[in-house]
Design a protein around this motif. Sequence first.
Motif, short mmCIF file in Angstrom:
data_model
loop_
_atom_site.label_atom_id
_atom_site.label_comp_id
_atom_site.label_asym_id
_atom_site.label_seq_id
_atom_site.Cartn_x
_atom_site.Cartn_y
_atom_site.Cartn_z
N THR A 85 -3.71 3.84 -1.50
CA THR A 85 -4.16 2.96 -2.46
C THR A 85 -3.22 1.43 -2.35
OG1 THR A 85 -4.90 2.28 -4.74
CG2 THR A 85 -2.76 3.64 -4.24
N THR B 151 -6.16 7.04 -8.94
CA THR B 151 -4.94 6.51 -7.92
C THR B 151 -3.86 7.55 -7.61
OG1 THR B 151 -5.23 4.03 -8.67
CG2 THR B 151 -3.17 4.89 -7.73
N GLY C 26 -5.15 -0.33 -8.96
CA GLY C 26 -4.57 0.28 -8.15
C GLY C 26 -2.90 0.68 -8.84
N ALA D 117 -9.81 3.33 -9.29
CA ALA D 117 -8.37 3.24 -9.68
C ALA D 117 -7.96 3.61 -10.55
CB ALA D 117 -8.43 1.59 -10.07
N ARG E 281 0.45 -1.10 -0.12
CA ARG E 281 -0.14 -0.01 0.18
C ARG E 281 0.87 1.29 -0.12
NH1 ARG E 281 -5.17 1.45 0.63
NH2 ARG E 281 -5.59 -0.78 0.64
#
Length: 222
Positions: A91, A145, A111, A142, A81
């Motif tokens: 994300t 992102t 992501g 996404a 992450r």
Amino acid sequence: MKPTVGRNLSSSPFFWQHRFTYTATAAGVAAVVYLLFYMVGWVPSELRFEPAAPAQQTSSSTAASVDQLDSIMPMTEEPRRITIEKIGVNTAVKNPVSTDTQTLNNYLAEGAVRYPGSGHPGNGNLFMFGHSSSLSNVWNQAYKTFNNLAELSPGDKISVDTVSGTYTYYVIDVEFKEDVAIYVPFDSGENLLTLSTCNNFGSKEDRIIVRANFAGFSPHSN
């Protein structure tokens, strides 16, 4: 042959007769003068006698903590992450093993993506890329992102989480690059994080490139 006649001590100079007394007296006076000058700081550092200071010992707890940190921080972890509080990025990071363009684009829809073969958190140049969109309403989040990546400034904090802990980076610079003529060296010997916006991997478009320097590692508490 003429007989040898010994020297009469009483005929020697007075100073010579008392040479040992004068020598001892002179040495004593010199020692007293040196001591006085030493106490008031008039003796040059080259002539001062300073006993060797005992070697500074590092506490066992400090040494252990450094060794422990070296052993705790893995060198080939995968990022899970990425968080950039300043611009609201939080994300998941995907870690494909193939550099196939279609494969990378499929992961971009989920992501941020770590480019296969780039560095790992805290080790080498970790290269991640992600979608960005100027549309206010996007069904798949996404595609946002790495929105607002251009708003970062030198010194801003970026956190990368793994299974074992959090790796902290601080932004070095933010650049705009034209087309796909972007070269990201993975073997520079520096521990960096490089981020790039990407609508579709491999497409010809402008990019925003952020470089950040590795600053530290914090293991997760058990």
